[in-house]
Design a protein around this motif. Structure first.
Motif, PDB file in Angstrom:
ATOM      1  N   ASN A   9       9.314   2.276  -4.696  1.00  0.00           N
ATOM      2  CA  ASN A   9       8.872   3.556  -4.131  1.00  0.00           C
ATOM      3  C   ASN A   9       8.950   3.437  -2.613  1.00  0.00           C
ATOM      4  OD1 ASN A   9       7.572   5.855  -3.277  1.00  0.00           O
ATOM      5  ND2 ASN A   9       5.521   5.244  -4.018  1.00  0.00           N
ATOM      6  N   LYS A  11       8.517   5.647  -0.461  1.00  0.00           N
ATOM      7  CA  LYS A  11       7.589   6.578   0.213  1.00  0.00           C
ATOM      8  C   LYS A  11       8.306   7.313   1.348  1.00  0.00           C
ATOM      9  CE  LYS A  11       3.836   3.521  -1.013  1.00  0.00           C
ATOM     10  NZ  LYS A  11       2.409   3.333  -0.984  1.00  0.00           N
ATOM     11  N   HIS A  95       1.565  10.069  -8.288  1.00  0.00           N
ATOM     12  CA  HIS A  95       1.221   8.935  -7.418  1.00  0.00           C
ATOM     13  C   HIS A  95      -0.142   9.208  -6.776  1.00  0.00           C
ATOM     14  CE1 HIS A  95       1.294   6.065  -4.127  1.00  0.00           C
ATOM     15  NE2 HIS A  95       2.185   5.396  -4.848  1.00  0.00           N
ATOM     16  N   GLU A 167      -1.679   1.837 -11.278  1.00  0.00           N
ATOM     17  CA  GLU A 167      -1.760   1.481  -9.867  1.00  0.00           C
ATOM     18  C   GLU A 167      -3.194   1.650  -9.373  1.00  0.00           C
ATOM     19  OE1 GLU A 167       2.284   1.827  -7.818  1.00  0.00           O
ATOM     20  OE2 GLU A 167       1.400   3.811  -7.721  1.00  0.00           O
ATOM     21  N   ALA A 171      -5.537  -1.220  -4.464  1.00  0.00           N
ATOM     22  CA  ALA A 171      -4.531  -2.277  -4.281  1.00  0.00           C
ATOM     23  C   ALA A 171      -3.263  -1.741  -3.619  1.00  0.00           C
ATOM     24  CB  ALA A 171      -4.193  -2.906  -5.628  1.00  0.00           C
ATOM     25  N   ILE A 172      -3.173  -0.426  -3.460  1.00  0.00           N
ATOM     26  CA  ILE A 172      -1.928   0.154  -2.939  1.00  0.00           C
ATOM     27  C   ILE A 172      -1.868   0.051  -1.418  1.00  0.00           C
ATOM     28  CG2 ILE A 172      -0.575   2.273  -2.707  1.00  0.00           C
ATOM     29  CD1 ILE A 172      -1.453   3.070  -5.441  1.00  0.00           C
ATOM     30  N   GLY A 173      -0.877  -0.679  -0.954  1.00  0.00           N
ATOM     31  CA  GLY A 173      -0.643  -0.803   0.478  1.00  0.00           C
ATOM     32  C   GLY A 173      -1.736  -1.572   1.210  1.00  0.00           C
ATOM     33  N   GLY A 210       1.379  -1.560 -10.328  1.00  0.00           N
ATOM     34  CA  GLY A 210       1.708  -1.291  -8.934  1.00  0.00           C
ATOM     35  C   GLY A 210       0.486  -1.498  -8.061  1.00  0.00           C
ATOM     36  N   GLY A 211       0.706  -2.080  -6.890  1.00  0.00           N
ATOM     37  CA  GLY A 211      -0.391  -2.335  -5.954  1.00  0.00           C
ATOM     38  C   GLY A 211      -0.204  -3.686  -5.318  1.00  0.00           C
ATOM     39  N   SER A 212       0.472  -3.684  -4.140  1.00  0.00           N
ATOM     40  CA  SER A 212       0.685  -4.914  -3.377  1.00  0.00           C
ATOM     41  C   SER A 212       1.403  -5.997  -4.172  1.00  0.00           C
ATOM     42  CB  SER A 212      -0.644  -5.440  -2.809  1.00  0.00           C
ATOM     43  OG  SER A 212      -1.206  -4.471  -1.931  1.00  0.00           O
ATOM     44  N   LEU A 231       5.875  -1.257 -10.089  1.00  0.00           N
ATOM     45  CA  LEU A 231       6.238  -0.181  -9.150  1.00  0.00           C
ATOM     46  C   LEU A 231       5.856  -0.725  -7.779  1.00  0.00           C
ATOM     47  CD1 LEU A 231       7.206   2.674  -8.468  1.00  0.00           C
ATOM     48  CD2 LEU A 231       4.939   3.542  -9.047  1.00  0.00           C
ATOM     49  N   GLY A 233       5.816  -0.676  -3.598  1.00  0.00           N
ATOM     50  CA  GLY A 233       5.882   0.122  -2.372  1.00  0.00           C
ATOM     51  C   GLY A 233       6.455  -0.704  -1.238  1.00  0.00           C
ATOM     52  N   GLY A 234       5.562  -1.260  -0.422  1.00  0.00           N
ATOM     53  CA  GLY A 234       5.962  -1.979   0.795  1.00  0.00           C
ATOM     54  C   GLY A 234       7.075  -2.990   0.587  1.00  0.00           C
TER      55      GLY A 234
HETATM   56  C1  PEP Z   1       2.937   2.286  -4.415  1.00  0.00           C
HETATM   57  O1  PEP Z   1       2.746   3.041  -3.469  1.00  0.00           O
HETATM   58  O2  PEP Z   1       3.331   2.746  -5.496  1.00  0.00           O
HETATM   59  C2  PEP Z   1       2.692   0.862  -4.227  1.00  0.00           C
HETATM   60  C3  PEP Z   1       2.567   0.106  -5.280  1.00  0.00           C
HETATM   61  O3  PEP Z   1       2.591   0.440  -2.927  1.00  0.00           O
HETATM   62  P1  PEP Z   1       2.413  -1.091  -2.418  1.00  0.00           P
HETATM   63  O4  PEP Z   1       3.343  -1.945  -3.242  1.00  0.00           O
HETATM   64  O5  PEP Z   1       2.793  -1.044  -0.988  1.00  0.00           O
HETATM   65  O6  PEP Z   1       0.989  -1.446  -2.650  1.00  0.00           O
END
Ligand code: PEP
Length: 250
Positions: A9, A11, A95, A167, A171-173, A210-212, A231, A233-234
């Motif tokens: 993702n 973003k 999301h 997610e 834990a996200i970002g 999903g989450g870091s 999933l 993100g960063g």
């Molecule tokens: C996300 O935004 O779906 C995500 C999992 O972000 P991150 O991996 O940066 O925590």
């Protein structure tokens, strides 16, 4: 046997130049990814060119959202037909950033899910609890409520061969990843909940974490029984990092 999936993702990140570079980097490394289904979800304005770059490769492309309506006066929205027209196969739906920052309710998310399915786009349906909800002990209730909105509108069969991304919002970002045990507990709860309604659907359902997630923690997370991929993100913004997760997933 569920195929492991790694979805990036992106973003609201990137430029024409950086998107080209990222896709070139991922494409160059794809020979080493033989088992995972790899999906990238760029910002909408770059979907066409990313689909073009991915054409003929094993990389699939998804959008970061989708309109709940099929056509007409919905300024700023993008329909499933448009996504299909440019070559998208998947759409991230629900999301937590859409839910929290743009007020998307469980019902709207369910309608977006329905629009995707009826028009042949595969949803990557995101659910998850906030830190406050986790600390209050209502994680499973929150995930249940979010899933129930889709089941109420579409029936549990709508999740056949589906993809849910669990997610945890905290834990996200944040760099604060759920432990493999914490994640597995929720994934097992989700699969068990679906199995109570339809065992075949539960068996085929892919549940991503999903989450870091990053190259260092992906293997252990994805190694859990009910975690079928990630999933990201960063860590999906650098080809090397993303490919390392795809390889760890194998
Ligand atoms: C996300 O935004 O779906 C995500 C999992 O972000 P991150 O991996 O940066 O925590």
């Amino acid at each position: 046997m569920r195929q492991v999936m790694v979805a990036g993702n992106w973003k609201m990140n990137g430029s024409s130049e950086s998107v080209k570079e990222l896709m070139t980097g991922i494409l160059d490394g794809m020979a080493s990814v033989t088992k995972a289904e790899v999906v990238v979800c760029p910002p909408a304005v770059y979907l066409s060119r990313v689909c073009g770059a991915a054409d003929g490769s094993a990389i699939k492309v998804g959008s970061q959202n989708i309109c709940d309506q099929d056509k007409g006066a919905f300024t700023g929205e993008i329909s499933a037909d448009m996504l299909k027209d440019v070559g998208c196969e998947y759409a991230i739906i629900g999301h937590s950033e859409r839910r929290a920052l743009y007020g998307e309710s469980d019902e709207l998310v369910a309608r977006r899910f329905a629009a995707a399915r009826r028009n042949g786009i595969k949803p990557i349906f995101c659910i998850g609890e906030t830190l406050e909800e986790r600390e209050s002990g209502v994680t499973n209730d929150v995930c249940s409520r979010q899933i129930d909105a889709v089941i109420a509108l579409e029936g549990v069969e709508a999740l056949a061969d589906g993809v849910i991304a669990y997610e945890p919002v905290w834990a996200i970002g944040t760099g604060k990843v759920a432990t493999p045990e914490q994640a597995q507990d929720v994934h097992a709860f989700i699969r068990g909940k679906i199995a109570d309604l339809n065992a075949d659907v539960a068996e085929g359902l892919r549940i991503l974490y999903g989450g870091s997630m990053n190259a260092g923690n992906a293997k252990e997370l994805i190694g859990q029984q009910d975690i079928d991929g990630g999933l990201i993100g960063g860590a999906s913004l650098k080809a090397e990092d993303f490919l390392a997760i795809c390889q760890a997933a194998e």
